[in-house]
Design a protein around this motif. Structure first.
Motif, short mmCIF file in Angstrom:
data_model
loop_
_atom_site.label_atom_id
_atom_site.label_comp_id
_atom_site.label_asym_id
_atom_site.label_seq_id
_atom_site.Cartn_x
_atom_site.Cartn_y
_atom_site.Cartn_z
N LEU A 7 -19.25 11.44 10.49
CA LEU A 7 -17.91 11.85 10.04
C LEU A 7 -17.70 11.74 8.53
N SER B 241 -11.64 10.52 21.04
CA SER B 241 -10.82 9.30 20.85
C SER B 241 -11.11 8.72 19.47
N LYS B 242 -10.11 8.01 18.95
CA LYS B 242 -10.20 7.50 17.59
C LYS B 242 -11.09 6.25 17.53
N ILE B 243 -11.89 6.16 16.48
CA ILE B 243 -12.72 4.97 16.27
C ILE B 243 -11.88 4.03 15.40
N GLY C 117 -1.15 -1.21 11.41
CA GLY C 117 -1.69 -2.56 11.29
C GLY C 117 -2.34 -3.08 12.57
N ASN D 92 3.06 3.72 3.15
CA ASN D 92 2.51 3.65 4.51
C ASN D 92 3.66 3.64 5.51
N ILE E 286 -14.20 10.30 6.54
CA ILE E 286 -13.79 9.18 7.41
C ILE E 286 -14.71 7.99 7.19
N HIS F 123 0.81 -1.20 0.00
CA HIS F 123 0.00 0.00 0.00
C HIS F 123 0.85 1.26 0.00
N PHE G 233 -1.19 -9.73 8.99
CA PHE G 233 -0.96 -8.55 8.13
C PHE G 233 0.53 -8.54 7.72
N LYS H 99 -16.14 14.51 6.71
CA LYS H 99 -14.69 14.68 6.89
C LYS H 99 -13.91 13.62 6.12
N HIS I 97 -8.32 7.41 7.14
CA HIS I 97 -7.10 7.06 6.41
C HIS I 97 -6.44 8.34 5.92
N ASP J 236 -8.44 -2.29 8.00
CA ASP J 236 -8.41 -2.99 9.28
C ASP J 236 -9.80 -3.22 9.87
C1 SDX Z 1 -3.51 1.19 8.04
O1 SDX Z 1 -1.09 4.53 5.36
C2 SDX Z 1 -1.53 3.38 4.95
O2 SDX Z 1 -1.64 3.12 3.79
C3 SDX Z 1 -1.89 2.39 6.06
C4 SDX Z 1 -2.65 1.13 5.65
C5 SDX Z 1 -1.77 0.17 4.87
O3 SDX Z 1 -2.31 -0.66 4.14
O4 SDX Z 1 -0.55 0.20 5.05
O5 SDX Z 1 -3.80 1.45 4.88
C6 SDX Z 1 -3.07 0.32 6.91
O6 SDX Z 1 -2.69 1.58 8.82
C7 SDX Z 1 -4.97 1.56 8.16
C8 SDX Z 1 -5.27 2.53 9.29
C9 SDX Z 1 -5.49 1.80 10.59
N1 SDX Z 1 -5.67 2.71 11.74
C10 SDX Z 1 -6.85 2.92 12.33
O7 SDX Z 1 -7.89 2.40 11.95
C11 SDX Z 1 -6.79 3.82 13.55
C12 SDX Z 1 -7.90 4.84 13.50
N2 SDX Z 1 -7.63 5.78 12.45
C13 SDX Z 1 -6.89 6.90 12.68
O8 SDX Z 1 -6.22 7.13 13.86
C14 SDX Z 1 -6.48 7.80 11.52
O9 SDX Z 1 -7.57 7.94 10.67
C15 SDX Z 1 -5.24 7.37 10.74
C16 SDX Z 1 -4.07 7.07 11.66
C17 SDX Z 1 -5.52 6.12 9.92
C18 SDX Z 1 -4.85 8.52 9.79
O10 SDX Z 1 -4.34 9.57 10.53
P1 SDX Z 1 -4.13 11.04 9.96
O11 SDX Z 1 -4.11 11.07 8.49
O12 SDX Z 1 -2.95 11.60 10.66
O13 SDX Z 1 -5.46 11.81 10.40
P2 SDX Z 1 -5.68 12.55 11.78
O14 SDX Z 1 -5.49 11.63 12.90
O15 SDX Z 1 -4.85 13.78 11.79
O16 SDX Z 1 -7.20 12.92 11.67
C19 SDX Z 1 -7.69 13.97 10.84
C20 SDX Z 1 -9.06 14.36 11.36
C21 SDX Z 1 -9.05 14.67 12.85
O17 SDX Z 1 -10.13 15.56 13.10
P3 SDX Z 1 -9.83 17.13 13.31
O18 SDX Z 1 -8.91 17.25 14.49
O19 SDX Z 1 -9.20 17.62 12.04
O20 SDX Z 1 -11.18 17.73 13.56
O21 SDX Z 1 -9.97 13.26 11.22
C22 SDX Z 1 -10.38 12.78 12.53
C23 SDX Z 1 -9.35 13.36 13.51
O22 SDX Z 1 -9.88 13.48 14.78
N3 SDX Z 1 -10.25 11.30 12.50
C24 SDX Z 1 -10.96 10.46 13.26
C25 SDX Z 1 -10.54 9.17 12.90
N4 SDX Z 1 -9.61 9.28 11.96
C26 SDX Z 1 -9.43 10.57 11.73
N5 SDX Z 1 -11.88 10.68 14.19
C27 SDX Z 1 -12.41 9.61 14.81
N6 SDX Z 1 -12.05 8.33 14.52
C28 SDX Z 1 -11.12 8.10 13.57
N7 SDX Z 1 -10.76 6.85 13.30
#
Ligand code: SDX
Length: 378
Positions: free
Chosen positions: A305, A254-256, A223, A190, A310, A187, A336, A308, A261, A315
């Motif tokens: 969301l 808190s993150k869901i 992952g 990442n 989301i 991907h 993974f 935004k 992504h 995963d």
């Molecule tokens: C993988 O990069 C890749 O390609 C990774 C991957 C791969 O195949 O290698 O696709 C695999 O890692 C998938 C992602 C798995 N992680 C999660 O599911 C954890 C939850 N998700 C997040 O923490 C988050 O969305 C990330 C880490 C995936 C992305 O982080 P970013 O790009 O740094 O985004 P951010 O944390 O800065 O969020 C931006 C905004 C924020 O709101 P604001 O402060 O701007 O108002 O979006 C919101 C965040 O609060 N937000 C979420 C959210 N993800 C983003 N809010 C609630 N729940 C979430 N999951």
């Protein structure tokens, strides 16, 4: 030299030129070497896709047979690695066991010959072949059992499932597992792949490259999220609890898990395929209430969301698929890694072909000209 603005998380900054994979995060498109993942998931196998990613083209029939043969006959792990793994604490996380074992494998192959295509091929084969055996061995040994020897008559995915509990897997389950590996293999830039490329750029060995990437993959923002998704679904427990749970997450910021992504602003195309695979498993092996909870989560998160960008990521549904296969939750991220090792190795090979050591800069925001205060005056 051009001075760039500091971007936390290097958002939007290209770290390499690569022809391995491509993502369009607005349209929800993912291609490996130009081929859409939907087509590979339907028609290819994990080993064929790994070959495509690492060597750049789909293999001919003979090339694929030769690669499959080499991987099949390198599946066994050295008894010293097994003995070392036996000493790991059974309460340790399997990702940590995998990282240590992958690094330890490098102790046996210390002759680094990075310009030799035969060395590159041997390393690729050895890592792709033995990582599943290491994951399965730790799973059994932490329960006090001996590891199960790989079976040469089973293909890659069926053999891994067999090594987990000495039962030949249902063919549909083995095929679905193989498709999951195709979806998880690569991907773009990442975090773990970036880590692999940084390590590779120092011209160290591929075992250190993979070990550093395994360490990076394990975190809950990457992952490790697939394991946390199941813990979250268990905690929610029922469809009625979904909305209050999500509202609580939003209030407490808190993150869901399994949502959001850096690149996708629509539903991750891999999540769409995984959801379909989960449905196939539920049709054949029985309904699972976690699927209803997951679907309700998707609805409520989209409502709250979606504006935004989301949506579910890879995963979110992979955990549901692995859970239905009876795989323990803390093996989801090592699985993974089993898939992603081929992606990391493709990037290792690409990095070596035009290497320059990674050495970015920083924005210093500390003090200058500070005088040393003797300890008795602090
Ligand atoms: C993988 O990069 C890749 O390609 C990774 C991957 C791969 O195949 O290698 O696709 C695999 O890692 C998938 C992602 C798995 N992680 C999660 O599911 C954890 C939850 N998700 C997040 O923490 C988050 O969305 C990330 C880490 C995936 C992305 O982080 P970013 O790009 O740094 O985004 P951010 O944390 O800065 O969020 C931006 C905004 C924020 O709101 P604001 O402060 O701007 O108002 O979006 C919101 C965040 O609060 N937000 C979420 C959210 N993800 C983003 N809010 C609630 N729940 C979430 N999951």
């Amino acid at each position: 030299m051009m001075v760039c603005e500091y971007k936390p998380g290097l958002e939007g900054i290209p770290a390499a030129q690569s022809s391995i994979s491509y993502v369009d995060g607005q349209k929800g498109i993912l291609e490996y070497r130009g081929i859409r993942i939907e087509e590979l998931a339907e028609k290819s196998t994990f080993l064929e896709t790994a070959y495509l990613l690492i060597w750049g083209e789909l293999p001919s029939n003979e090339e694929l047979k030769a690669f499959e043969h080499e991987v099949r006959y390198h599946r066994r792990i050295k008894y010293r690695i097994r003995d070392m793994m036996k000493c790991f604490p059974e309460s340790g996380h399997p990702m940590d066991a995998l990282q240590a074992s992958a690094a330890a494998l490098g102790l046996f192959y210390s002759l680094r010959d990075l310009h030799n295509p035969a060395y590159i091929r041997d390393s690729v084969v050895r890592l792709i072949a033995t990582i599943p055996t290491m994951v399965a061995a730790f799973q059994l040994m932490r329960k006090g059992n001996d590891p199960i020897r790989p079976r040469d008559d089973l293909d890659y995915s069926a053999n891994f499932l067999y090594m987990l509990d000495e039962k030949e897997p249902d063919p549909l389950m083995a095929r679905i597992f193989d498709i999951c590996l195709i979806l998880q293999v690569e991907h773009t830039m990442n975090a773990s792949t970036f880590s692999a490329r940084v390590t590779a750029s120092t011209l160290t060995d591929p075992y250190a490259v993979v070990a550093s990437a395994v360490g990076t993959l394990g975190g809950p923002l990457h992952g490790g999220a697939n394991e946390e998704v199941i813990q979250m679904l268990e905690k929610i427990g029922s469809v009625e609890n979904v909305r209050p749970y999500i509202e609580h997450c939003l209030q407490t910021k808190s993150k869901i898990m399994g949502f959001g992504h850096r690149v996708y602003k629509v539903k991750d195309p891999r999540a769409i395929i995984l959801q379909g695979l989960a449905e196939q498993l539920f049709d054949k092996f029985g309904y699972d209430k976690f699927y209803d909870i997951a679907q309700e989560m998707e609805r409520v998160v989209e409502e709250k969301l979606g504006s935004k960008g989301i949506y579910p990521n890879i995963d979110f549904y992979s955990g549901l698929v692995y859970r239905k296969m009876g795989i323990p939750t803390d093996l989801f991220t090592p699985i993974f890694a089993i898939a992603r090792v081929a992606g990391w190795l493709a990037h290792w090979k690409e990095q070596l072909a035009e290497n320059r050591i990674f050495r970015p800069t920083q924005v210093y925001n500390g003090r200058h000209e500070v005088t040393y205060t003797p300890i008795d005056q602090r």
